[in-house]
Enzyme design. Structure first.
Site, PDB file in Angstrom:
ATOM      1  CG  MET A 153      -2.034   1.029   1.148  1.00  0.00           C
ATOM      2  SD  MET A 153      -1.532   2.661   1.669  1.00  0.00           S
ATOM      3  CE  MET A 153      -1.072   2.388   3.363  1.00  0.00           C
ATOM      4  CB  CYS A 154       2.066   3.356  -2.172  1.00  0.00           C
ATOM      5  SG  CYS A 154       3.015   1.842  -2.375  1.00  0.00           S
TER       6      CYS A 154
END
Length: 642
Positions: free
Chosen positions: A1-2
């Site tokens: 996740m970013c």
């Protein structure tokens, strides 16, 4: 996740385009960095309309050297791409990821299928970059359509000078945009058209996972990127910005021009078969068909949970027990209870499971009436924990019931921050739900006495000085955990003192109600219009999942550097449920707590859950009681100020 963001600026001056793109990207980075604390990098590219060469800057020093150049005579485009990474699978891969041909990928998501050869503990960013590169000239949009899992992506195709961006079919990852003319040229009111600017016009496109509207001092507005297909901005001819949408085959509602090319959706339509009376009058009339459907749903749902709890980074690729806990947003309702039970069945025994239960101070209760935090979700959550402790092999599992108690003063302290995360969602209901999810994801609370440590129920004992302490039975744990007495048995003892969730992923039950008739409006439609009206309402709910609240929920959860995973929105689960006849999923002739989600309730009974399978739906804002303190005199649809 970013956290990902992109700032694109076009100007007749190279220096102005570059400096403004850098300024916008800098303003968007802080909130994105909270989403991705493990790596923060940027890439800047600049090119002119008359030039075949693209200049790529990888460091701040390189950008500063070029900012003084003020070449003119053509339209210049500057793009700054920023990637803030939360590493969950395999070695950390910094973003933006630049390949050998100068193509650049920003990826915020998890690939659970669609690309051959991907392993659960393997980082997916490089694999996605390679897959997109292979499809240059043959259909990047077709490659993106094969991805299975939640994502938002931004991709620069260097040779064609095209910027691609997209969200997954259900909109499980946030991506916002703002598209406007420079206020130097034209006063901007909301999103202004920049489809045909003059040569001297300055045009801006901003894309970001999350935005603090106060960080950009311009009168611009933000919207969610529509999750209706794959969007493309062609910059090969730079005298205009043309965004087109290559839509899913069953979508025609993009805000941008529709391309004639279409991409196949990952799921099929909702079954529109209208059951006859004998199909659903009594359970025994379709017992065999129902039993088969229950078995099949349990299979696909268990697979969805399994891949989501096991696609998780550990220092040695998942070969040992050194893995962080798996967190679950837990109310004790059938959705969260099923997720917890299936996680238990599919995780190694050494991996703890955190059951995150949030409660807001109820000022209408006096201390003599019980704990101020004995809200409905706390009570049903503890009932659910007792059921989980009765499952096979549960005595070998470390169950951590995390009580997240939020006093009114703490809610008020963080509410402004949460409202920035909510944006562009802005209703009272958004505020209540968003705050509940944000505090739950932060995971700061205490461990309830009914939690277990490797199967041993935590019990208090009295030390020599009379203070109560937690007995760890030789297994270690928090040092010197203190406990506090309160006035109600359900929250009587705090085991372990202050506790902060250690999980990096949070499993959530969003998507079950839309597909299985869990909302009150489903029963209302059925009462008024029978099966036909119910089918229409469920179809509408499933089709608009991507338009509703998942982007909001992603922004609130990811702010704590954690990732939300949605088993009920797994593509195989949705495909299976969509294909099922309506009467096998719900029977609203039966009472609340029985008829809705009837197939899921039966799945729960099959795996050993009992009492909690008959609890009716209760929204988080009501179950946690935040609605009681946050909006006494307002309606859920009312807007809130930033």
């Amino acid at each position: 996740m970013c956290g990902i963001c992109c700032a694109l600026v076009r100007d007749a001056s190279r220096a102005v385009a570059l400096s403004r793109a850098k300024e916008y990207a800098k303003a968007l980075t802080p909130l994105n960095s909270r989403r991705g604390p493990d790596s923060q990098c940027f890439v800047t590219i600049v090119f002119g309309s008359a030039s075949l060469h693209t200049t790529v800057y990888m460091t701040e020093e390189e950008v500063k050297e070029e900012e003084g150049q003020n070449e003119s005579g053509e339209i210049w485009t500057a793009i700054v791409l920023v990637g803030c990474v939360l590493a969950l699978r395999g070695p950390t891969t910094p973003q933006p990821l630049v390949d050998k041909e100068g193509n650049i990928l920003l990826w915020n998501g998890e690939l659970f299928g669609g690309v051959q050869g991907l392993q659960p503990h393997q980082n997916d960013t490089q694999i996605i970059s390679d897959a997109l590169f292979k499809h240059h000239g043959t259909g990047i949009e077709q490659c993106i359509s094969t991805f299975r899992g939640p994502y938002a992506l931004i991709y620069w195709e260097e040779k064609a000078r095209r910027l691609w961006f997209s969200r997954d079919y259900f909109g499980r990852r946030s991506l916002l945009f703002s598209n406007f003319e420079s206020p130097d040229d034209k006063e901007s009111e909301g999103i202004a058209s920049v489809s045909t600017p003059s040569k001297d016009s300055k045009s801006v496109l901003l894309l970001t996972s999350v935005v603090n509207t106060a960080s950009i001092d311009l009168p611009i507005s933000w919207e969610e990127v529509p999750a209706v297909g794959v969007h493309c901005l062609s910059l090969d001819v730079t005298d205009r910005l043309n965004i087109t949408t290559l839509p899913w085959e069953n979508r025609d509602d993009s805000i941008w021009a529709l391309d004639s090319r279409r991409v196949p959706p990952p799921t099929g339509p909702v079954n529109s078969h209208i059951p006859e009376l004998q199909d659903c009058k009594k359970l025994q009339n379709y017992a065999s068909e129902f039993e088969k459907a229950v078995t099949s749903l349990l299979t696909v749902l268990e697979k969805a949970v399994s891949i989501r709890v096991n696609c998780l980074h550990s220092s040695d690729g998942g070969k040992t027990s050194q893995r962080p806990p798996v967190s679950i947003l837990f109310s004790g309702g059938v959705d969260s209870l099923m997720i917890a039970a299936l996680a238990h069945r599919n995780l190694p025994e050494s991996v703890p499971i955190e059951l995150i239960n949030v409660a807001f101070e109820n000022p209408r209760l006096s201390k003599t009436q019980g704990s101020l935090y004995d809200v409905p979700d706390r009570l049903t959550g503890l009932q659910g924990l007792e059921e989980l402790l009765g499952l096979p092999n549960s005595e070998k599992r470390k169950w951590i019931f995390v009580c997240v108690d939020v006093p009114l003063v703490e809610l008020q302290e963080h509410q402004a921050h949460v409202r920035h995360l909510l944006h562009p969602s802005s209703s009272v209901m958004d505020d209540s739900i968003g705050c509940a999810i944000w505090f739950a994801a932060r995971g700061m609370g205490y461990i309830h006495e009914k939690s277990t440590y490797m199967g041993v129920v935590a019990t208090p004992h009295t030390s020599e000085n009379g203070d109560e302490k937690q007995e760890h039975n030789g297994h270690g744990g928090d040092e010197g955990p203190s406990m506090e007495k309160t006035t109600h048995v359900s929250s009587a003892i705090r085991c372990g003192g202050d506790y902060v969730s250690k999980g990096k992923i949070i499993l959530v039950g969003m998507g079950a109600d839309e597909q299985l008739g869990g909302y009150g409006r489903h029963r209302t439609k059925f009462d008024k219009g029978g099966w036909t009206a119910l089918i229409d309402e469920v179809t509408l709910d499933v089709n608009r999942i991507s338009h509703r609240n998942l982007g909001r929920d992603d922004r609130c959860i990811s702010d704590s550097g954690k990732e939300a995973r949605f088993p009920f929105l797994d593509e195989e689960v949705v495909s299976f449920l969509s294909a099922l006849p309506i009467h096998l999923k719900m029977d609203l002739t039966l009472p609340r707590g029985i008829g809705e989600k009837i197939i899921l309730r039966q799945c729960a009974r099959v795996i050993g859950l009992k009492d909690c399978t008959n609890l009716p739906k209760r929204a988080i804002q009501f179950g946690s009681r935040i609605a009681k303190i946050a909006s006494w005199k307002t309606k859920g649809s009312d807007s809130i100020p930033l």
